[in-house]
Design an enzyme around this catalytic site. Structure first.
Site, PDB file in Angstrom:
ATOM      1  N   TYR A  16       0.855  -1.186   0.000  1.00 16.24           N
ATOM      2  CA  TYR A  16       0.000   0.000   0.000  1.00 16.24           C
ATOM      3  C   TYR A  16       0.884   1.227   0.000  1.00 16.24           C
ATOM      4  CZ  TYR A  16      -3.324   3.554   1.658  1.00 16.24           C
ATOM      5  OH  TYR A  16      -4.091   4.683   1.802  1.00 16.24           O
ATOM      6  N   ASP A  56       9.214   3.013  -0.419  1.00 18.63           N
ATOM      7  CA  ASP A  56       8.183   3.635   0.400  1.00 18.63           C
ATOM      8  C   ASP A  56       8.445   3.200   1.838  1.00 18.63           C
ATOM      9  OD1 ASP A  56       5.986   4.393   1.821  1.00 18.63           O
ATOM     10  OD2 ASP A  56       4.510   3.568   0.429  1.00 18.63           O
ATOM     11  N   LYS A 108       4.554   8.980   8.881  1.00 20.67           N
ATOM     12  CA  LYS A 108       4.294   8.420  10.204  1.00 20.67           C
ATOM     13  C   LYS A 108       5.270   8.922  11.284  1.00 20.67           C
ATOM     14  CE  LYS A 108       1.256   4.920   8.485  1.00 20.67           C
ATOM     15  NZ  LYS A 108       1.309   4.344   7.159  1.00 20.67           N
TER      16      LYS A 108
HETATM   17  C1  LIG Z   1       0.546   4.761   5.851  1.00 16.29           C
HETATM   18  C2  LIG Z   1       1.229   4.497   4.577  1.00 16.29           C
HETATM   19  C3  LIG Z   1       1.103   5.358   3.476  1.00 16.29           C
HETATM   20  C4  LIG Z   1       0.124   6.490   3.450  1.00 16.29           C
HETATM   21  O1  LIG Z   1       0.379   7.457   4.404  1.00 16.29           O
HETATM   22  P1  LIG Z   1      -0.801   8.446   4.849  1.00 16.29           P
HETATM   23  O2  LIG Z   1      -0.138   9.392   5.768  1.00 16.29           O
HETATM   24  O3  LIG Z   1      -1.848   7.591   5.476  1.00 16.29           O
HETATM   25  O4  LIG Z   1      -1.309   9.099   3.602  1.00 16.29           O
HETATM   26  C5  LIG Z   1       1.900   5.124   2.376  1.00 16.29           C
HETATM   27  N1  LIG Z   1       2.743   4.084   2.332  1.00 16.29           N
HETATM   28  C6  LIG Z   1       2.880   3.226   3.361  1.00 16.29           C
HETATM   29  C7  LIG Z   1       3.862   2.108   3.267  1.00 16.29           C
HETATM   30  C8  LIG Z   1       2.117   3.391   4.508  1.00 16.29           C
HETATM   31  O5  LIG Z   1       2.216   2.504   5.500  1.00 16.29           O
END
Ligand SMILES: *Cc1c(COP(=O)(O)O)cnc(C)c1O
Length: 432
Positions: free
Chosen positions: A144, A239, A267
């Site tokens: 994701y 990511d 995060k």
């Molecule tokens: C949480 C997450 C996102 C999205 O971040 P948001 O701040 O919720 O938009 C993208 N990539 C990864 C791997 C994530 O865990």
């Protein structure tokens, strides 16, 4: 609002928000529950509106690695709040946080702060397209990367057929340019490159996957992605929105020693406030406006309060012993496994730094298809029973688990006692 019960809040919220929530997984539908409202959080605990204390194994999806309301972060945020919330212009804290990020992620020669992980990953895709002049990207099933159109894509009937949107409202023509491969399956990557390598701007990957439960990269998986990108002139995007400062202070790239071209962070970087970042080699970042022609902007980007929370958090990250965190979680999961097995339930797990996954499966999954082998009925029964005992896990078997440095041995011991009771109650339910 203070004296409304959870059910009253749910009733009101259901009128105000789709499904009563402002982000889907909070609806708790897959575990057969109503959304839970939280009143406050402290250290390793969250408290619902009735005052019930729960041990938090989500930590705001990983962001709260210091635990909730860490005094040093509270202090810096309060101090900044008194100096104004947003200037819409540069502030020194942006430079301070940028330098701190660089000490942990030296590959970010140049970076841009944004407000969410979604914004960060979306911008890396745009940048990869701008820098290479190509329009296809490759992602992995089960990873994701936020909710930008190009990244909300699922596999068609066969992996090499056209991809289709995984959300309504996404233009199928956009989805077609997102190629899908299987995590830990290099052949599925090579097949795409052999077919259309010269069109692929980038591979985007969670170097440790945390959105299909938790899945570790197998030996040489990331290294080989690096080689493929080099051979074809595509960019490698890590990511690390979830894994950055979470599995290691320098993210998965520090653990595996593979250098991407671009990295997305989120995060933990905002310490619980909306901040995220993308960056990488200067030669790529020079494409970003105002230096280059790739446009990307944000009214609240580099917001001083978020920057203050990020700085205070990264100051503490410096002192985190990630190996100790990992050892503690491993011990916890090992004892948990024994309890599950005593109850004739299979159990397997995975852990890296402050992040873990568990499954009531004999063998721990290595890709999305294997994660799908988990029994959702069993998960639901365990989830409800554990929540009742005061354990707050992610309400979906496709999410990982997270702890904070406030999860002491005593907290893990408490959690094990609760898990024991949760299994016992599940057995009673079954035999009743
Ligand atoms: C949480 C997450 C996102 C999205 O971040 P948001 O701040 O919720 O938009 C993208 N990539 C990864 C791997 C994530 O865990």
């Amino acid at each position: 609002m203070g004296n409304m019960t959870n059910s009253q809040l749910v009733a009101k919220a259901s009128q105000l928000f789709p499904g009563g929530v402002n982000s889907p997984v909070r609806a708790m539908g897959s575990v057969g529950l109503e959304p839970m409202f939280v009143d406050r959080a402290q250290g390793p605990y969250i408290y619902d509106t009735s005052g019930k204390q729960l041990i938090d194994f989500i930590a705001s999806w990983g962001a709260m690695i210091l635990g909730h309301a860490h005094p040093k972060v509270v202090e810096q945020v309060s101090k900044q709040a008194a100096k104004g919330f947003s200037y819409g212009i540069s502030c020194p804290l942006e430079v301070e946080l940028g330098q701190k990020v660089q000490t942990f992620f030296p590959h970010l020669e140049c970076m841009r702060f944004v407000n969410s992980g979604t914004e960060a990953t979306m911008s890396t895709i745009r940048l990869a397209r701008a820098a290479t002049g190509r329009d296809h990207i490759l992602k992995f099933v089960g990873c994701y990367h936020g909710h930008a159109d190009a990244l909300l894509v699922q596999a068609g009937s066969g992996l090499l057929t056209h991809s289709s949107p995984s959300s309504s409202g996404v233009d199928p023509d956009v989805a077609k340019k997102t190629l899908l491969a299987d995590y830990n399956d290099i052949d599925s990557v090579k097949a795409h490159f052999n077919q259309s390598g010269e069109k692929i701007a980038a591979i985007i990957v969670e170097p440790i996957a945390g959105n299909m439960n938790m899945v570790l990269p197998e030996k040489n998986f990331l290294e080989t992605l690096r080689e493929i990108c080099d051979r074809w002139g595509s960019l490698l995007i890590f990511d690390e929105v979830m894994t950055g400062f979470r599995v290691h202070s320098g993210g998965a790239q520090a653990i595996y020693g593979v250098k991407p071209d671009l990295t997305a962070l989120g995060k933990v970087i905002g310490g619980g406030l909306p901040a995220a970042c993308y960056g990488g080699d200067r030669k790529w970042m020079e494409h970003v406006s105002p230096l280059g022609k790739m446009y990307q902007a944000g009214t609240l980007s580099g917001n001083p309060i978020a920057m203050a929370a990020g700085c205070a958090t990264l100051n503490e990250v410096k002192h985190i012993d990630y190996q100790l965190l990992e050892n503690n979680i491993e011990q916890f999961l090992d004892s948990w496994k024994s309890m599950a097995n005593e109850n004739d339930l299979p159990f397997s797990y995975c852990v890296k730094g402050g992040m873990f996954g568990f499954a009531h499966l004999e063998t721990y999954p290595t890709n999305f298809n294997e994660v799908k082998n988990t029994s959702s009925e069993l998960f639901k029964a365990f989830y409800q029973s554990a929540l009742e005992q005061g354990l707050y896990f992610a309400p979906s078997l496709y999410e990982a688990g997270f702890v904070s440095i406030q999860h002491s041995e005593a907290i893990f011991a408490q959690a094990l006692d609760k898990i024991k009771i949760a299994y016992a109650k599940m057995n009673q339910m079954q035999s009743a």
